[in-house]
Design a protein around this motif. Structure first.
Motif, PDB file in Angstrom:
ATOM      1  N   SER A 191      -7.587   3.234   9.591  1.00 36.11           N
ATOM      2  CA  SER A 191      -8.471   4.378   9.767  1.00 36.11           C
ATOM      3  C   SER A 191      -8.810   5.062   8.445  1.00 36.11           C
ATOM      4  CB  SER A 191      -7.832   5.412  10.703  1.00 36.11           C
ATOM      5  OG  SER A 191      -6.585   5.861  10.180  1.00 36.11           O
ATOM      6  N   ASN A 192      -7.986   4.815   7.422  1.00 35.26           N
ATOM      7  CA  ASN A 192      -8.186   5.528   6.154  1.00 35.26           C
ATOM      8  C   ASN A 192      -7.421   4.855   5.030  1.00 35.26           C
ATOM      9  OD1 ASN A 192      -5.828   6.863   7.775  1.00 35.26           O
ATOM     10  ND2 ASN A 192      -5.416   7.401   5.634  1.00 35.26           N
ATOM     11  N   ASP A 193      -7.809   5.169   3.813  1.00 33.47           N
ATOM     12  CA  ASP A 193      -7.070   4.719   2.638  1.00 33.47           C
ATOM     13  C   ASP A 193      -5.886   5.652   2.416  1.00 33.47           C
ATOM     14  OD1 ASP A 193      -8.928   2.696   2.178  1.00 33.47           O
ATOM     15  OD2 ASP A 193     -10.138   3.952   0.834  1.00 33.47           O
ATOM     16  N   ILE A 194      -4.769   5.096   1.975  1.00 31.60           N
ATOM     17  CA  ILE A 194      -3.581   5.889   1.699  1.00 31.60           C
ATOM     18  C   ILE A 194      -3.881   6.912   0.598  1.00 31.60           C
ATOM     19  CG2 ILE A 194      -1.257   5.808   0.704  1.00 31.60           C
ATOM     20  CD1 ILE A 194      -1.328   4.891   3.560  1.00 31.60           C
ATOM     21  N   GLY A 195      -3.383   8.132   0.791  1.00 30.61           N
ATOM     22  CA  GLY A 195      -3.558   9.187  -0.201  1.00 30.61           C
ATOM     23  C   GLY A 195      -4.833   9.981  -0.033  1.00 30.61           C
ATOM     24  N   GLN A 196      -5.721   9.514   0.837  1.00 32.16           N
ATOM     25  CA  GLN A 196      -7.003  10.182   1.028  1.00 32.16           C
ATOM     26  C   GLN A 196      -6.877  11.187   2.172  1.00 32.16           C
ATOM     27  OE1 GLN A 196     -10.683   8.431   3.159  1.00 32.16           O
ATOM     28  NE2 GLN A 196     -10.972   7.856   1.026  1.00 32.16           N
ATOM     29  N   ARG A 197      -6.851  12.473   1.846  1.00 35.33           N
ATOM     30  CA  ARG A 197      -6.676  13.510   2.864  1.00 35.33           C
ATOM     31  C   ARG A 197      -7.995  14.153   3.268  1.00 35.33           C
ATOM     32  NH1 ARG A 197      -3.270  12.410   5.782  1.00 35.33           N
ATOM     33  NH2 ARG A 197      -3.092  14.528   6.550  1.00 35.33           N
ATOM     34  N   ASP A 198      -9.086  13.649   2.737  1.00 38.57           N
ATOM     35  CA  ASP A 198     -10.409  14.119   3.152  1.00 38.57           C
ATOM     36  C   ASP A 198     -10.783  13.377   4.430  1.00 38.57           C
ATOM     37  OD1 ASP A 198     -13.006  14.844   3.540  1.00 38.57           O
ATOM     38  OD2 ASP A 198     -13.755  14.095   1.619  1.00 38.57           O
ATOM     39  N   LYS A 199     -10.535  14.009   5.570  1.00 44.24           N
ATOM     40  CA  LYS A 199     -10.723  13.322   6.850  1.00 44.24           C
ATOM     41  C   LYS A 199     -12.182  13.027   7.165  1.00 44.24           C
ATOM     42  CE  LYS A 199      -6.377  14.644   8.981  1.00 44.24           C
ATOM     43  NZ  LYS A 199      -5.692  15.174  10.176  1.00 44.24           N
ATOM     44  N   SER A 200     -13.100  13.623   6.419  1.00 43.07           N
ATOM     45  CA  SER A 200     -14.508  13.274   6.612  1.00 43.07           C
ATOM     46  C   SER A 200     -14.778  11.842   6.176  1.00 43.07           C
ATOM     47  CB  SER A 200     -15.407  14.238   5.827  1.00 43.07           C
ATOM     48  OG  SER A 200     -15.256  14.053   4.421  1.00 43.07           O
ATOM     49  N   ARG A 201     -13.843  11.270   5.389  1.00 41.25           N
ATOM     50  CA  ARG A 201     -13.995   9.895   4.921  1.00 41.25           C
ATOM     51  C   ARG A 201     -13.155   8.919   5.755  1.00 41.25           C
ATOM     52  NH1 ARG A 201     -13.299   9.971  -1.496  1.00 41.25           N
ATOM     53  NH2 ARG A 201     -14.057   7.837  -1.205  1.00 41.25           N
TER      54      ARG A 201
END
Length: 222
Positions: A191-201
């Motif tokens: 669902s997301n890249d590790i470390g990326q806390r911008d949930k819009s991405r």
């Protein structure tokens, strides 16, 4: 068909119901494709709740297969939406930090790297027939209690443990099923890249859609 058993009892486990809700909606009265029976087990988040929920379920009725499914973060950029089969798990934060160095329980010689169910410090799924059945890339997962956001910690994981996906429950599945002698699968959709806390991405909707499509295809193949 992976076994001579015509009909099997499958436990479908997930940390939260929303991750596998599309599959739950397709299952009718516990029936699954191929004449199998299913129990849906919502374990809760984290290793402690997962082990407890799995052991309670096994105590009621020992399943023929446990399939754990969920979304995950990925250490390899560009894989959002991909569904992966976790072949082996490493416990990422079981140990101690001394200065700038983190040492696992194996580094500290508190636990032997090859004490069952570990093999060289890993919790490895030995059921290659089930893993191959999925047709998915087979990867290493890391199980943690705190979602990774610190760059230095992420770099340490990559350099020392080489994980592809991160979850809070995968190691609990592997440990429990290996100890109990139950075949199992762990499916993770990125669902997301590790470390990326911008949930819009993040793309949770796509990850869940792909996860449940693969989950139903896998059940049909068993």
């Amino acid at each position: 068909m992976n076994t001579d058993i015509c009909s099997m009892h499958i436990v479908l486990a997930a940390a939260t119901s929303f991750e596998i809700q599309p599959t739950i909606d397709l299952l009718t009265n516990g029936s699954a494709p191929g004449g199998h029976t299913t129990d849906v087990l919502i374990t809760g988040i984290g290793s402690l709740s997962t082990v407890y929920a799995l052991m309670r379920q096994i105590g009621r009725r020992k399943p023929d297969i446990v399939i754990q499914a969920g979304i995950a973060g990925c250490f390899t950029p560009g894989r959002i939406g991909a569904v992966l089969a976790v072949k082996e798990e490493v416990l990422g934060d079981l140990g101690v930090k001394e200065g700038q160095d983190f040492k696992t329980v194996f580094d500290l010689h508190l636990v032997d790297r090859d004490v069952p169910p570990f093999h060289n410090g890993l919790l490895i799924n030995p059921h290659n027939n089930l893993l191959n059945l999925t047709g998915l890339d087979q990867v290493r997962g890391i199980t943690i209690n705190e979602i990774s956001t610190d760059k230095d910690r992420i770099d340490w994981y990559q350099q020392n443990m080489s994980p592809v996906v991160e979850s809070m429950e995968g190691g609990a599945l592997h440990f429990t099923c290996l100890q109990e002698g139950i075949p199992f699968l762990q499916l993770r959709s990125v669902s997301n890249d590790i470390g990326q806390r911008d949930k819009s991405r993040w793309d949770i909707r796509s990850a869940i859609a792909h996860l449940n499509q693969q989950l139903m295809e896998t059940i049909k193949k068993i």
